[in-house]
Design a protein around this motif. Structure first.
Motif, PDB file in Angstrom:
ATOM      1  N   UNK A  40     -38.381 -31.525   2.148  1.00 54.44           N
ATOM      2  CA  UNK A  40     -39.400 -32.532   1.889  1.00 54.44           C
ATOM      3  C   UNK A  40     -40.528 -32.212   2.845  1.00 54.44           C
ATOM      4  N   UNK A  41     -41.692 -31.903   2.308  1.00 56.31           N
ATOM      5  CA  UNK A  41     -42.809 -31.490   3.163  1.00 56.31           C
ATOM      6  C   UNK A  41     -42.424 -30.255   3.944  1.00 56.31           C
ATOM      7  N   UNK A  42     -42.600 -30.291   5.250  1.00 54.97           N
ATOM      8  CA  UNK A  42     -42.242 -29.160   6.099  1.00 54.97           C
ATOM      9  C   UNK A  42     -40.847 -29.244   6.681  1.00 54.97           C
ATOM     10  N   UNK A  43     -40.094 -30.274   6.308  1.00 54.74           N
ATOM     11  CA  UNK A  43     -38.753 -30.470   6.849  1.00 54.74           C
ATOM     12  C   UNK A  43     -37.699 -29.908   5.909  1.00 54.74           C
ATOM     13  N   UNK A  44     -36.776 -29.128   6.462  1.00 55.08           N
ATOM     14  CA  UNK A  44     -35.658 -28.570   5.691  1.00 55.08           C
ATOM     15  C   UNK A  44     -34.361 -28.884   6.415  1.00 55.08           C
ATOM     16  N   UNK A  45     -33.309 -29.185   5.636  1.00 51.81           N
ATOM     17  CA  UNK A  45     -32.014 -29.472   6.235  1.00 51.81           C
ATOM     18  C   UNK A  45     -30.908 -29.325   5.204  1.00 51.81           C
ATOM     19  N   UNK A  46     -29.691 -29.238   5.701  1.00 52.18           N
ATOM     20  CA  UNK A  46     -28.506 -29.179   4.849  1.00 52.18           C
ATOM     21  C   UNK A  46     -27.882 -30.565   4.819  1.00 52.18           C
ATOM     22  N   UNK A  47     -27.451 -30.991   3.640  1.00 51.20           N
ATOM     23  CA  UNK A  47     -26.831 -32.303   3.474  1.00 51.20           C
ATOM     24  C   UNK A  47     -26.014 -32.283   2.194  1.00 51.20           C
ATOM     25  N   UNK A  48     -25.689 -33.443   1.701  1.00 55.44           N
ATOM     26  CA  UNK A  48     -24.972 -33.563   0.431  1.00 55.44           C
ATOM     27  C   UNK A  48     -25.625 -34.629  -0.425  1.00 55.44           C
ATOM     28  N   UNK A  49     -25.516 -34.445  -1.729  1.00 51.47           N
ATOM     29  CA  UNK A  49     -25.858 -35.485  -2.693  1.00 51.47           C
ATOM     30  C   UNK A  49     -24.589 -36.285  -2.926  1.00 51.47           C
ATOM     31  N   UNK A  50     -24.739 -37.583  -3.168  1.00 53.81           N
ATOM     32  CA  UNK A  50     -23.585 -38.441  -3.405  1.00 53.81           C
ATOM     33  C   UNK A  50     -23.748 -39.148  -4.745  1.00 53.81           C
ATOM     34  N   UNK A  51     -22.688 -39.193  -5.541  1.00 52.41           N
ATOM     35  CA  UNK A  51     -22.792 -39.868  -6.830  1.00 52.41           C
ATOM     36  C   UNK A  51     -22.863 -41.382  -6.637  1.00 52.41           C
ATOM     37  N   UNK A  52     -23.728 -42.016  -7.425  1.00 50.14           N
ATOM     38  CA  UNK A  52     -23.840 -43.477  -7.416  1.00 50.14           C
ATOM     39  C   UNK A  52     -23.510 -43.953  -8.823  1.00 50.14           C
ATOM     40  N   UNK A  54     -43.707 -38.730   8.019  1.00 49.44           N
ATOM     41  CA  UNK A  54     -44.396 -40.030   7.982  1.00 49.44           C
ATOM     42  C   UNK A  54     -44.073 -40.796   6.702  1.00 49.44           C
ATOM     43  N   UNK A  55     -42.775 -40.880   6.381  1.00 44.66           N
ATOM     44  CA  UNK A  55     -42.319 -41.583   5.183  1.00 44.66           C
ATOM     45  C   UNK A  55     -41.674 -42.906   5.563  1.00 44.66           C
ATOM     46  N   UNK A  56     -41.981 -43.931   4.778  1.00 47.53           N
ATOM     47  CA  UNK A  56     -41.323 -45.223   4.921  1.00 47.53           C
ATOM     48  C   UNK A  56     -40.840 -45.654   3.540  1.00 47.53           C
ATOM     49  N   UNK A  57     -39.929 -46.619   3.518  1.00 45.23           N
ATOM     50  CA  UNK A  57     -39.420 -47.132   2.247  1.00 45.23           C
ATOM     51  C   UNK A  57     -40.589 -47.528   1.344  1.00 45.23           C
ATOM     52  N   UNK A  58     -40.501 -47.111   0.088  1.00 47.33           N
ATOM     53  CA  UNK A  58     -41.561 -47.370  -0.884  1.00 47.33           C
ATOM     54  C   UNK A  58     -42.474 -46.181  -1.111  1.00 47.33           C
ATOM     55  N   UNK A  59     -42.472 -45.210  -0.192  1.00 43.14           N
ATOM     56  CA  UNK A  59     -43.283 -44.001  -0.359  1.00 43.14           C
ATOM     57  C   UNK A  59     -42.655 -43.070  -1.383  1.00 43.14           C
ATOM     58  N   UNK A  60     -43.486 -42.304  -2.065  1.00 42.31           N
ATOM     59  CA  UNK A  60     -43.019 -41.255  -2.967  1.00 42.31           C
ATOM     60  C   UNK A  60     -42.811 -39.983  -2.151  1.00 42.31           C
ATOM     61  N   UNK A  61     -41.703 -39.322  -2.363  1.00 44.16           N
ATOM     62  CA  UNK A  61     -41.410 -38.065  -1.668  1.00 44.16           C
ATOM     63  C   UNK A  61     -41.263 -36.956  -2.695  1.00 44.16           C
ATOM     64  N   UNK A  62     -41.874 -35.820  -2.414  1.00 41.09           N
ATOM     65  CA  UNK A  62     -41.707 -34.622  -3.241  1.00 41.09           C
ATOM     66  C   UNK A  62     -40.508 -33.875  -2.672  1.00 41.09           C
ATOM     67  N   UNK A  63     -39.459 -33.714  -3.490  1.00 42.94           N
ATOM     68  CA  UNK A  63     -38.172 -33.199  -3.022  1.00 42.94           C
ATOM     69  C   UNK A  63     -37.860 -31.857  -3.688  1.00 42.94           C
ATOM     70  N   UNK A  64     -37.400 -30.919  -2.890  1.00 43.75           N
ATOM     71  CA  UNK A  64     -36.921 -29.613  -3.375  1.00 43.75           C
ATOM     72  C   UNK A  64     -35.468 -29.515  -2.931  1.00 43.75           C
ATOM     73  N   UNK A  65     -34.551 -29.354  -3.893  1.00 38.68           N
ATOM     74  CA  UNK A  65     -33.145 -29.172  -3.526  1.00 38.68           C
ATOM     75  C   UNK A  65     -32.615 -27.849  -4.076  1.00 38.68           C
ATOM     76  N   UNK A  66     -31.718 -27.265  -3.309  1.00 40.40           N
ATOM     77  CA  UNK A  66     -31.064 -26.015  -3.682  1.00 40.40           C
ATOM     78  C   UNK A  66     -29.554 -26.262  -3.632  1.00 40.40           C
TER      79      UNK A  66
END
Length: 107
Positions: free
Chosen positions: A59-71, A90-102
């Motif tokens: 997201x933006x310039x931040x990269x990290x490893x994590x997991x997706x969880x089923x809801x 600089x994201x807060x609840x309600x903001x739109x985030x452009x997400x790239x996942x691999x």
């Protein structure tokens, strides 16, 4: 969805950041249903605990490893967005985030 020459599967989408309504201050974005369905099909039998799917995220310039969880309620995967990323981007609840996942584990 994009597949690179090395068979890396990636997805890009925009989603609203929201705070979970439970007792902890977790923040998430919901992976669109169509993408969630495709991820579910690609990772069938390869998921970890709780049906989680390992991913690398940007997201933006931040990269990290994590997991997706089923809801089950949303019929989609949710992506936790940690505090360090929210602060760096600089994201807060309600903001739109452009997400790239691999996807890390694919069949």
């Amino acid at each position: 969805m994009r597949a690179s020459a090395d068979d890396t599967i990636t997805y890009d989408f925009t989603a609203e950041l929201y705070e979970w309504t439970g007792p902890a201050a977790w923040h998430f974005v919901t992976v669109p249903v169509a993408i969630s369905d495709e991820i579910d099909a690609r990772t069938y039998g390869l998921t970890n605990g709780f049906g989680s799917v390992r991913v690398r995220v940007r997201i933006g310039g931040s990269e990290w490893a994590t997991s997706l969880f089923p809801d089950a309620k949303l019929q989609a995967y949710v992506l936790p967005v940690k505090k360090a990323v929210r602060q760096a981007e600089a994201l807060i609840a309600g903001d739109e985030a452009r997400v790239h996942i691999e996807l890390v584990d694919v069949s």
